[in-house]
Design an enzyme around this catalytic site. Sequence first.
Site, PDB file in Angstrom:
ATOM      1  N   MET A   1      -8.530  44.985  68.804  1.00  0.00           N
ATOM      2  CA  MET A   1      -8.342  45.275  69.870  1.00  0.00           C
ATOM      3  C   MET A   1      -8.936  43.696  71.103  1.00  0.00           C
ATOM      4  O   MET A   1      -9.318  42.945  71.018  1.00  0.00           O
ATOM      5  CB  MET A   1      -9.285  46.502  70.644  1.00  0.00           C
ATOM      6  N   CYS A   2      -7.529  43.628  71.917  1.00  0.00           N
ATOM      7  CA  CYS A   2      -7.395  42.868  72.747  1.00  0.00           C
ATOM      8  C   CYS A   2      -6.680  43.498  74.154  1.00  0.00           C
ATOM      9  O   CYS A   2      -6.671  44.156  74.472  1.00  0.00           O
ATOM     10  CB  CYS A   2      -6.411  41.965  72.176  1.00  0.00           C
ATOM     11  N   GLY A   3      -7.003  41.940  74.836  1.00  0.00           N
ATOM     12  CA  GLY A   3      -5.879  42.677  76.681  1.00  0.00           C
ATOM     13  C   GLY A   3      -5.101  42.212  76.329  1.00  0.00           C
ATOM     14  O   GLY A   3      -4.882  40.818  75.856  1.00  0.00           O
TER      15      GLY A   3
END
Length: 681
Positions: A1-3
């Site tokens: 998961m990331c931004g």
Amino acid sequence: MCGISAIFALQDGAENRSGQTPHDQLAAPGNNHSREQLEQQMQASLKQIKHRGPDHSGVWISEDSKAVLGHSRLAINDLSSSGNQPFHSPDGSVHAVVNGELYDFEELKRNLLDTTGYHFTSNSDSEVVVALYQAYGRDFVQHLRGEFAICLYDESNDLFIAARDRYGIKPLFWTVSKQRLLVGAEIKAFIPLDWQAEWDVKSIIEAGWNFDDRTLFKGVKKVRPGYYLTCDSFGTIKHHQYWDMEFPEKTVPDPRSEQELIQSVRDRLVEAVRIRLRADVPVGVYLSGGIDSSVIAGIVTHLVKEQSLTMGSLPPTDRVSCFSVAFEKSSGFDESDVAERSSEFLGVKQYKQIMDEEAFASRFEEATWHCEHHVPDLNYIGKFALSELPQKHGFKVVLTGEGADETMTGYGVYLPDVVREPDLTWPGAMPEDERKRVFATSEEQTKEYYRSIGAEFRMSEGQRKLNNISTLASMAAFIPDVFDPSTAALHAQDPQNVIANDVSSPVLEKMQEKWHPINTALYVWTKGHLPNQFMSALGDRTEMAHSIEGRTPFLDHHLTEYVNTIPPSLKMRWKGGDEFTSKWILREACKEFVTPEIYERAKHPYSAPTSYETDGPLHKLLGTLITEENVRQLGFVSWDVASTLLERAFVQKEALAARLAFVVAQWVVLARRFGIKTAKI
């Protein structure tokens, strides 16, 4: 998961063509910023969402400065620098940033190597997005399995694409500001990009933020679950649906046996869990006292013990680690003792987060800032605090039980719609005279419940459109009666009608003619509450606030597409009299993985207490937030009503007043943190 964060410059007038209201004025062309300015803006945007990816940040800017892609990385697969984003195609024409987890990516890569000879530069699951796009064009999303939000720019065709997973597990927002299309994993990512937050009061009153593509903020919308957005060189923004839920016709008997259905659910769920154990970092499990998380923990333990699978990068000999939250025993909301007995049964390690009133108060403002919307239950703060635990113990990934209630028919409010019509797909499941009796009783009990909490149960035009389902009343039951009289000028719709009007005509026809009422109820709940509130406040936003990736096996679309075909009578099964077993098919499929207590236990919704001490930590905190100055500054809340909430909630112990007080206080927090000016009605 990331931004992820992205900027795409639009041509003159594109705001009107996109359907946006140009609320912050037409300005200079969208690409009038220098490369240095764009770099600075994007880095500032990524800093706002650094909690989503503290391991690395990367920015790519096109040669003409028209497109900017930013990525803040939470390293899960391929921890080396080759896994850093943005990713680029070998010919340099396609660029992408990806937030999420893509399963079966190794098989996808092998197939792409065989069929296209694509040259991969990393062992990251996310890189497969660029290769799939070059192989299949816009249809690349059909090949993705998992939870994701993606921004991709095809430079040769001047085409920008923003895609979101089927169930909206990962957030993705967009707006048009000063002739630029802005896209981000969180709304706060827009703050450094020449965007000014304004309240969308009509969306708040209608609960549109919870049921359609709107948010609390004017001009900011969501990319819908199962959709992708495109923006071409002329600035025309279009929305494309690539996936939707489907259900069988209600008059066609199901030829399958119970055992076949049970075994098929078990096989698909075990597979959904198995593929989610793949990671280059440790993987844990969130465990409550309910059947959903207990099943996940049980299957994980089975796979580790019986098939020698590992929990991500953990050694095969390491015990499964589970994380739980415990409320004060006197609250009546604590299930930690049940979770402890499950932990002992499975032989797993359990870490517990204790939540007292001080714990809620100390996290109230920060948890609200991360959610970016109001929540009438403080359960989101419990989940926010719970997500501190795996981070503290060196975990980046957890498996969670979200989504089972929406697919397996777990909520008690579904009962009237389960028995609203006979289940002809499973003849003989319930005598017709009993069905009619239970329907009348359950419908009246539901109405009485809503009266008891101060909510109105009424027949609406929206309910008639949706085959008279009473679940609609549950979804729209919490309507804060705190709005200033001036808001009447907005002519806001009944939230029930908002829900119905958001359903497309082809789907409405299926609901009215082909689907059993409970499947209509599951559809609207899964399209509204699930992504817009539950997967946000109890999922991504409170997990990623602490850089924790939540994986949801129950929302694997290979599993859910099968579960949607199962007769209603086998999801919520009649036991006799007025007794029903919710999620019966899940209980039977996973009986071997849980304790007898969990197998027999009735559904207890995850909720936080609503009654707190007078002059206690929460009362004092809300007293500093719900002041006349703060409330009037909002511009849409009645001070005459708001001024009574603390007395009613903390002295008279009115549960509804407590929920209203939480919401008003959350609006005050959001107004401060986003710098929102007083709303103009």
